[in-house]
Write a protein that holds these residues in place. Structure first.
Motif, PDB file in Angstrom:
ATOM      1  N   ASN A 141     -69.681   5.931 -21.697  1.00 14.70           N
ATOM      2  CA  ASN A 141     -68.352   5.379 -21.906  1.00 14.70           C
ATOM      3  C   ASN A 141     -68.460   3.877 -22.096  1.00 14.70           C
ATOM      4  O   ASN A 141     -69.013   3.165 -21.253  1.00 14.70           O
ATOM      5  CB  ASN A 141     -67.448   5.696 -20.715  1.00 14.70           C
ATOM      6  CG  ASN A 141     -67.085   7.165 -20.645  1.00 14.70           C
ATOM      7  OD1 ASN A 141     -66.405   7.687 -21.513  1.00 14.70           O
ATOM      8  ND2 ASN A 141     -67.568   7.847 -19.619  1.00 14.70           N
ATOM      9  N   ARG A 142     -67.924   3.399 -23.229  1.00 17.04           N
ATOM     10  CA  ARG A 142     -68.021   1.987 -23.569  1.00 17.04           C
ATOM     11  C   ARG A 142     -67.033   1.158 -22.746  1.00 17.04           C
ATOM     12  O   ARG A 142     -65.857   1.527 -22.595  1.00 17.04           O
ATOM     13  CB  ARG A 142     -67.734   1.792 -25.060  1.00 17.04           C
ATOM     14  CG  ARG A 142     -68.024   0.379 -25.566  1.00 17.04           C
ATOM     15  CD  ARG A 142     -67.365   0.142 -26.926  1.00 17.04           C
ATOM     16  NE  ARG A 142     -67.903   0.995 -27.972  1.00 17.04           N
ATOM     17  CZ  ARG A 142     -68.802   0.573 -28.880  1.00 17.04           C
ATOM     18  NH1 ARG A 142     -69.270  -0.654 -28.834  1.00 17.04           N
ATOM     19  NH2 ARG A 142     -69.227   1.387 -29.820  1.00 17.04           N
ATOM     20  N   ASN A 143     -67.511   0.029 -22.231  1.00 16.58           N
ATOM     21  CA  ASN A 143     -66.661  -0.945 -21.558  1.00 16.58           C
ATOM     22  C   ASN A 143     -66.117  -1.950 -22.565  1.00 16.58           C
ATOM     23  O   ASN A 143     -66.577  -2.021 -23.715  1.00 16.58           O
ATOM     24  CB  ASN A 143     -67.450  -1.685 -20.472  1.00 16.58           C
ATOM     25  CG  ASN A 143     -67.934  -0.756 -19.376  1.00 16.58           C
ATOM     26  OD1 ASN A 143     -67.184   0.093 -18.894  1.00 16.58           O
ATOM     27  ND2 ASN A 143     -69.192  -0.909 -18.981  1.00 16.58           N
ATOM     28  N   ASP A 145     -66.632  -5.028 -22.708  1.00 19.66           N
ATOM     29  CA  ASP A 145     -67.653  -6.017 -23.083  1.00 19.66           C
ATOM     30  C   ASP A 145     -68.807  -5.388 -23.865  1.00 19.66           C
ATOM     31  O   ASP A 145     -69.853  -6.002 -24.038  1.00 19.66           O
ATOM     32  CB  ASP A 145     -68.181  -6.735 -21.842  1.00 19.66           C
ATOM     33  CG  ASP A 145     -68.869  -5.792 -20.848  1.00 19.66           C
ATOM     34  OD1 ASP A 145     -68.879  -4.558 -21.095  1.00 19.66           O
ATOM     35  OD2 ASP A 145     -69.386  -6.279 -19.825  1.00 19.66           O
ATOM     36  N   THR A 147     -70.781  -3.063 -23.022  1.00 19.11           N
ATOM     37  CA  THR A 147     -71.767  -2.364 -22.212  1.00 19.11           C
ATOM     38  C   THR A 147     -71.250  -0.945 -21.984  1.00 19.11           C
ATOM     39  O   THR A 147     -70.115  -0.618 -22.354  1.00 19.11           O
ATOM     40  CB  THR A 147     -72.000  -3.071 -20.863  1.00 19.11           C
ATOM     41  OG1 THR A 147     -70.776  -3.077 -20.115  1.00 19.11           O
ATOM     42  CG2 THR A 147     -72.513  -4.491 -21.075  1.00 19.11           C
ATOM     43  N   GLU A 149     -71.015   2.643 -19.320  1.00 21.75           N
ATOM     44  CA  GLU A 149     -71.202   3.385 -18.081  1.00 21.75           C
ATOM     45  C   GLU A 149     -71.877   4.701 -18.457  1.00 21.75           C
ATOM     46  O   GLU A 149     -71.417   5.399 -19.374  1.00 21.75           O
ATOM     47  CB  GLU A 149     -69.875   3.652 -17.386  1.00 21.75           C
ATOM     48  CG  GLU A 149     -69.050   2.409 -17.112  1.00 21.75           C
ATOM     49  CD  GLU A 149     -69.756   1.433 -16.196  1.00 21.75           C
ATOM     50  OE1 GLU A 149     -70.113   1.836 -15.071  1.00 21.75           O
ATOM     51  OE2 GLU A 149     -69.964   0.274 -16.612  1.00 21.75           O
ATOM     52  N   SER A 175     -74.464   1.600 -14.415  1.00 25.51           N
ATOM     53  CA  SER A 175     -73.323   0.789 -14.824  1.00 25.51           C
ATOM     54  C   SER A 175     -73.760  -0.406 -15.662  1.00 25.51           C
ATOM     55  O   SER A 175     -74.852  -0.946 -15.493  1.00 25.51           O
ATOM     56  CB  SER A 175     -72.571   0.307 -13.574  1.00 25.51           C
ATOM     57  OG  SER A 175     -71.425  -0.427 -13.928  1.00 25.51           O
ATOM     58  N   LYS A 176     -72.884  -0.821 -16.564  1.00 26.96           N
ATOM     59  CA  LYS A 176     -73.060  -2.023 -17.364  1.00 26.96           C
ATOM     60  C   LYS A 176     -74.373  -2.008 -18.158  1.00 26.96           C
ATOM     61  O   LYS A 176     -75.132  -2.977 -18.174  1.00 26.96           O
ATOM     62  CB  LYS A 176     -72.997  -3.269 -16.479  1.00 26.96           C
ATOM     63  CG  LYS A 176     -71.668  -3.486 -15.794  1.00 26.96           C
ATOM     64  CD  LYS A 176     -70.605  -3.925 -16.794  1.00 26.96           C
ATOM     65  CE  LYS A 176     -69.306  -4.289 -16.121  1.00 26.96           C
ATOM     66  NZ  LYS A 176     -68.269  -4.724 -17.100  1.00 26.96           N
TER      67      LYS A 176
END
Length: 219
Positions: A141-143, A145, A147, A149, A175-176
């Motif tokens: 899953n894209r954040n 920013d 990055t 998850e 994460s990230k």
């Protein structure tokens, strides 16, 4: 305890899981297979966060801290020992990185079939010796920013001990994560690598050469 950047092996003697010392999500071009995603992780020592001095008699090797300590740590990878990975793009089915936002990838779903060659597994694992893993589900899953998850689950067979049944399971949460780029195929020229990338992606203009890999400019 925070459950991110850790891997858990169900019903082993460390219910809090194990810290990840290394995690890499990358891709590569392959002249025969196309564009592939690779994932590589390495844990800290199994006993790094265990302060206990004694152990009750374990009912199995899987639940024995002594056995786990003998093998030190885990490596789960499509690149450490072989060229595995998950095919993401081919000339017939081009990959669109700009639309890669919330995706679920799978590899080596069970059942594998009677004639399946374990050397063809997408990922190899060193766990309690060189074991085997399959039935992978990797959720990305894209954040905001750019990055990601990542949640990764799968099944394990203790093939080092001669058991080819996938009885154990794992779950990793990271994460990230930043995408590490698309690596060249060793032995091919830059031009040849570009050709494969162009044939296997919707918009190759979003990539640029950086050393021996392609980086994503905007996504």
């Amino acid at each position: 305890m925070n459950k991110t950047n850790r891997i858990f092996f169900h019903d082993n003697p460390y219910p809090l899981g194990h810290t990840l010392e290394e995690f890499v999500w990358s891709a590569r071009v392959d002249p025969e297979r196309g564009l592939l995603f690779d994932f590589h992780l390495r844990t800290d020592s199994y006993y790094a966060e265990d302060d206990s001095d004694d152990e009750e008699e374990a009912e199995s090797d899987w639940k024995s801290k002594t056995v786990w300590e003998n093998y030190h740590n885990c490596i789960l990878s499509s690149t450490e020992w072989h060229s595995g990975g998950i095919v993401m793009g081919t000339p017939e089915n081009k990959f669109d990185f700009s639309k890669f936002n919330h995706e679920t990838l799978t590899a080596d779903k069970l059942p594998l079939g009677d004639n399946f060659d374990f050397q063809d597994l997408a990922f190899y694992i060193y766990l309690l010796g060189h074991d085997s893993c399959c039935d992978h589900k990797i959720v990305l899953n894209r954040n905001a920013d750019n990055t990601f998850e990542i949640s990764w689950t799968g099944k394990i067979a203790r093939t080092y001990y001669g058991d080819y049944e996938f009885k154990q399971s794992f779950e990793a949460n990271i994460s990230k994560v930043k995408f590490d780029g698309i690596y060249f195929c060793y032995g091919l020229s830059e031009e040849e690598n570009w050709k494969i990338l162009q044939n296997c992606t919707v918009d190759p203009s979003i990539f640029r050469v950086s050393g021996e890999k392609f980086e994503v400019l905007n996504y």
